[in-house]
Enzyme design. Structure first.
Site, PDB file in Angstrom:
ATOM      1  N   SER A 136      43.149  29.623  32.426  1.00  0.00           N
ATOM      2  CA  SER A 136      44.298  29.900  31.563  1.00  0.00           C
ATOM      3  C   SER A 136      45.572  29.341  32.170  1.00  0.00           C
ATOM      4  CB  SER A 136      44.450  31.419  31.385  1.00  0.00           C
ATOM      5  OG  SER A 136      45.692  31.741  30.794  1.00  0.00           O
ATOM      6  N   TYR A 161      45.370  39.697  34.290  1.00  0.00           N
ATOM      7  CA  TYR A 161      44.615  38.674  33.558  1.00  0.00           C
ATOM      8  C   TYR A 161      44.686  37.337  34.288  1.00  0.00           C
ATOM      9  CZ  TYR A 161      43.576  35.156  30.009  1.00  0.00           C
ATOM     10  OH  TYR A 161      43.074  34.076  29.338  1.00  0.00           O
TER      11      TYR A 161
END
Length: 342
Positions: A136, A161
């Protein structure tokens, strides 16, 4: 630049096949005659009806097998590898979302850490030609240098995350080094489009408009110093992945590498919102304007995401180019039809 075409005789395993990117990639491969095994736990992080809609569009393909399962279940993962012996593995299953990770950290450790470890172990014991996995843009944290380059220092993530995704890259590199597993990590930059994730801002804004609610914009109402995002249309993401599947790493040492997949053209958050209003106006045939409420930037959010895509372009001759106006128009047309909003 030319690139290798897909080998349709190989078996492709896609985790997160009922997800946004997983669905589109699976469909792309199936349309080319590839044999695809999909696994997904179809959890209720967001509307499972949307996940079932995606699966319903894949199930008619004779060369598609779907397994409802969780990659955090090691025995299940090993069983799938043992039975189907996939040559290409694309790990897209993950607990997504920056803000949700602040409230529900357990889900991220279970899926993103333990689940990915299980995939790596399976690739170790049942060798594959290529492991491609989702990372990501969040790994760049509060990096102020733009555009973000794959060689940038990324040891200061600002959300759990992001920490799990950075950990995935480290784990993949280690397994690649120790067990010679060709692996490619993909740092996605804000993927959007039809049948996307309802937890994403553009989808949530659209939901709120039709519910008659105000949208919350987390930029302090500061238009001069607005948040910037590199929004990447789903078709561009899938083309990039498809080209990389047949492009194994040829680096010295560990056969592992990481690529940005972004639009290389960041937009102000307010420009994005105005483009979404215009797209919905066209789709509905009436003027659309959101009721807006401005709030402080949320913990874990970063001021800007902006991808350098030079390495991707050099490797496979592709650079995402879909404009935000075109991409949002396609999303708005789909949304209005899917939810019958005419």
């Amino acid at each position: 630049m030319s690139y290798k075409t897909l080998n349709t005789e190989k078996t492709y395993l896609i985790t997160g096949a009922a997800g946004f990117v997983g669905y589109y990639l699976a469909k792309k491969l199936l349309d080319q005659g590839c044999y695809v095994i999909g696994i997904d736990n179809v959890n209720d992080y967001y509307d499972i009806n949307l996940k079932h809609t995606r699966l319903g569009l894949l199930e008619p393909y004779e060369n598609f097998i779907f397994i409802k399962g969780d990659i955090s279940d090691k025995e299940e993962v090993i069983r799938i590898f043992e039975e189907y012996k996939p040559e290409i593995v694309v790990n897209l299953a993950a607990q997504a979302g920056v803000r949700y990770s602040i409230e529900n950290p357990d889900a991220y450790i279970q899926s993103n850490m333990i689940g990915f470890y299980n995939i790596l172990e399976a690739c170790r014991h049942y060798p594959v030609d290529h492991l491609v996995y989702a990372s990501s843009s969040s790994v760049y944290g509060a990096n102020k240098k733009v555009p973000f380059e794959e060689s940038d220092f990324v040891d200061h993530p600002v959300s759990l995350y992001a920490s799990t995704k950075k950990s995935n890259e480290l784990m993949a590199h280690t397994y690649s080094h120790l067990y010679d597993i060709p692996a490619t990590g993909l740092r996605f930059f804000t993927v959007y489009g039809p049948m996307g994730r309802p937890d994403m801002a553009y989808f949530g804004f659209t939901d709120k408009y039709f519910a008659g609610d105000a949208i919350k914009i987390f930029n302090n109402g500061d238009f001069e110093n607005d948040l910037y995002r590199d929004f990447t249309y789903i078709d561009d993401i899938v083309i990039g992945i498809e080209r990389l599947l047949s492009n194994q790493p040829e680096t010295e040492g560990a056969p592992h590498r990481v690529f940005n997949i972004g639009n290389n053209s960041p937009e102000k958050l307010m420009t994005f919102i105005e483009s979404l209003e215009a797209a919905l106006t066209d789709a509905l045939g009436r003027e659309v304007e959101f009721n807006k409420e401005y709030e402080p930037i949320k913990p874990g959010d970063v001021p800007a995401t902006y991808a350098s895509t030079d390495q991707l372009q050099e490797a496979v001759g592709f650079k995402p180019e879909t404009s935000i106006q075109e991409g949002l128009r396609k999303f708005a047309d789909w949304y209005v039809k899917y939810y019958d909003k005419k």
